[in-house]
Design a protein around this motif. Structure first.
Motif, PDB file in Angstrom:
ATOM      1  N   GLU A   1       1.007  -5.004 -12.468  1.00  0.00           N
ATOM      2  CA  GLU A   1       1.122  -4.052 -11.356  1.00  0.00           C
ATOM      3  C   GLU A   1       0.303  -4.448 -10.130  1.00  0.00           C
ATOM      4  O   GLU A   1      -0.233  -3.610  -9.420  1.00  0.00           O
TER       5      GLU A   1
ATOM      6  N   HIS B   1       4.721  -5.631  -6.454  1.00  0.00           N
ATOM      7  CA  HIS B   1       5.863  -4.749  -6.690  1.00  0.00           C
ATOM      8  C   HIS B   1       7.087  -5.333  -5.984  1.00  0.00           C
ATOM      9  O   HIS B   1       7.581  -4.792  -5.004  1.00  0.00           O
TER      10      HIS B   1
ATOM     11  N   GLU C   1       6.868   0.886  -2.634  1.00  0.00           N
ATOM     12  CA  GLU C   1       5.664   0.840  -3.459  1.00  0.00           C
ATOM     13  C   GLU C   1       4.779  -0.342  -3.050  1.00  0.00           C
ATOM     14  O   GLU C   1       3.560  -0.217  -2.972  1.00  0.00           O
ATOM     15  N   GLN C   2       5.393  -1.490  -2.741  1.00  0.00           N
ATOM     16  CA  GLN C   2       4.625  -2.658  -2.325  1.00  0.00           C
ATOM     17  C   GLN C   2       3.951  -2.400  -0.977  1.00  0.00           C
ATOM     18  O   GLN C   2       2.792  -2.768  -0.781  1.00  0.00           O
TER      19      GLN C   2
END
Length: 106
Positions: A80, A83, A89-90
């Protein structure tokens, strides 16, 4: 949210990061960026050489560089740190890292 509240939230988030993850993430990210540059440089070198034996060596090294990049990316995805399949999300992840870097530089 005020600046103080944002700083407090960032501090709380940093406290929840497992020990060593930031260091591992920094190292893995640096390796990933270097591997990507290696792939790019080898690909350019192949197009610039006319010697068949040199091209053969460069292609073998390009394959190795691509494999290294893939292994690093998969490691980072699994842990994680990266991403690759979720841009939102990244982006959120990158913004937090940038905030952390700015905070640490003060």
């Amino acid at each position: 949210m005020t600046k103080k509240e944002e700083e407090k939230q960032l501090e709380n988030e940093l406290q929840n990061v497992p020990d060593g993850l930031i260091d591992d993430m920094v190292i893995a990210t640096d390796l990933l960026v270097s591997a990507k540059a290696g792939v790019r440089n080898l690909a350019v070198a192949i197009t610039e050489t006319a010697t068949p034996s040199v091209k053969k060596v460069l292609r073998r090294e390009l394959d190795n560089a691509i494999e290294l990049h893939d292994k690093l990316a998969q490691y980072m995805i699994k842990n994680e740190m990266y991403h690759a399949y979720d841009i939102d999300e990244q982006l959120e992840h990158d913004l937090k890292k940038a905030d952390t870097a700015l905070k640490l530089s003060k």
